[in-house]
Write a protein that holds these residues in place. Structure first.
Motif, short mmCIF file in Angstrom:
data_model
loop_
_atom_site.label_atom_id
_atom_site.label_comp_id
_atom_site.label_asym_id
_atom_site.label_seq_id
_atom_site.Cartn_x
_atom_site.Cartn_y
_atom_site.Cartn_z
N PHE A 1 0.85 -1.07 -0.07
CA PHE A 1 0.01 0.11 -0.26
C PHE A 1 0.82 1.15 0.00
N LEU A 2 1.78 1.41 0.84
CA LEU A 2 2.69 2.40 1.05
C LEU A 2 3.51 2.49 -0.32
N LEU A 3 4.11 1.77 -0.97
CA LEU A 3 4.73 1.62 -2.30
C LEU A 3 3.77 2.33 -3.24
N LEU A 4 2.52 1.68 -3.37
CA LEU A 4 1.66 2.38 -4.40
C LEU A 4 1.38 3.77 -4.19
N ALA A 5 1.21 4.13 -2.63
CA ALA A 5 1.07 5.63 -2.42
C ALA A 5 2.03 6.42 -2.96
N GLY A 6 3.38 6.02 -2.79
CA GLY A 6 4.23 6.90 -3.55
C GLY A 6 4.41 7.03 -4.71
N VAL B 1 7.25 4.66 1.18
CA VAL B 1 6.66 5.82 0.52
C VAL B 1 7.82 6.31 -0.45
N LEU B 2 8.83 6.83 -0.03
CA LEU B 2 9.82 7.36 -0.99
C LEU B 2 10.24 6.58 -1.87
#
Length: 325
Positions: free
Chosen positions: A75-80, A198-199
């Protein structure tokens, strides 16, 4: 509890502000939909354990811990990635702020509900809180070279995983991470190390601007996943109340006991019988103690093995009341 949702906005992979607003990234929508399915399965397992239908060790079993990390990271990777793509060609500030507002409002709602349902382990900085903060911080990186952002991501991950200071155990600072004692929370996603993921997503979006582009899927399953991915915030907010409600309703019908109750009663009865008391009396007394703890509001602390002075006194009082004069 777990991890894990994400919606659009700074989070959704969308077209540049200068591009047609209808341009979608089907593969990213599907990837987000798959992450939602995995999250729902994880939460269903948590609910089943909470109500005594199963005994999954979600907090200690390496396989479950790896599953939680994988779901949250996706989820966080896709958010970034979504943030990087949304900023290409110029960020639409109005759209960004509206979506940020929705995510922030949803995070506040999750916290409010968790404080009511689970006052001993509320969600004060979960995945939605993290995404809201990380999406603002991430704006500083959407124009930087991917290599620079990736280096900062690696530093954030390393710092969050290897450093800890008692200073950050403060209720005002623990959202940053670097804590020496993990706080009791059903969904704790501190800034460090998780902003590193995220980064990393921002770096991927900068390096690969065409990621997720292509024709829409032709299969029914693919379309369903893509639809869920496009509405991930709504799915996140609705799925757990529905799953929890179903598990609760089933627990009212089926004769099951939550693991914490079974463990407490088993230990209590065994200790009582070892003292030479008749089994029937031990069973009655232990059930009485359990009910007294529930009535006095101490059961959650006892079940979580948080035996502070107040809970120890309450346990002794309950035992005395049930054993009689």
């Amino acid at each position: 509890m777990m991890p894990s949702p994400l919606h659009s906005s700074p989070l959704h992979a969308s077209a540049p502000a200068s591009a047609a607003p209808t341009a979608r990234r089907p593969a990213l929508d599907i990837a987000r939909g798959l992450a939602l399915v995995a999250m729902a399965l994880y939460h269903a397992s948590w609910d089943a354990t909470y109500f005594g239908f199963a005994s999954f060790d979600l907090l200690r079993d390496p396989a479950w811990l790896a599953a939680r990390t994988t779901i949250l990271s996706s989820f966080l990777l896709l958010a970034g990635i979504g943030l990087a793509l949304a900023a290409r060609g110029g960020l639409d500030r109005g759209r960004f702020l509206r979506r940020l507002g929705r995510v922030s409002a949803a995070a506040a709602a999750v916290s409010a509900v968790s404080y009511v349902l689970f006052p001993d382990s509320p969600i004060f900085f979960g995945v939605l809180h993290h995404i809201a903060v990380a999406s603002v911080i991430g704006l500083a990186f959407v124009r930087l070279p991917a290599a620079v952002t990736l280096a900062v991501a690696a530093g954030a991950l390393l710092a969050g995983l290897s450093l800890s200071f008692p200073l950050f155990d403060s209720p005002w600072l623990r959202w940053i991470g670097l804590v020496s004692v993990e706080p009791d929370s059903n969904d704790f996603v501190p800034l460090l190390p998780w902003i590193g993921v995220v980064l990393a997503g921002i770096a991927v979006g900068r390096h690969w601007p065409g990621i997720g582009d292509g024709a829409a899927t032709a299969t029914r399953a693919g379309r369903a996943l893509a639809f869920a991915g496009r509405h991930s915030l709504a799915v996140y907010l609705l799925h757990q109340p529905l799953l929890f409600g179903v598990a609760w309703a089933a627990a009212q019908i089926l004769p099951v006991q939550p693991p914490a109750v079974r463990d407490f009663l088993g230990s209590c009865i065994a200790s009582c019988e070892q003292a030479g008391v008749e089994p029937a009396i031990c069973t009655a007394n232990c059930h009485c103690i359990r009910a007294e703890l529930d009535r006095s509001g101490l059961w959650d602390a006892i079940a979580a093995n948080r035996l502070d002075e107040r809970s120890q006194l309450g346990l002794r009082s309950a035992a005395a009341a049930c054993h009689g004069p």
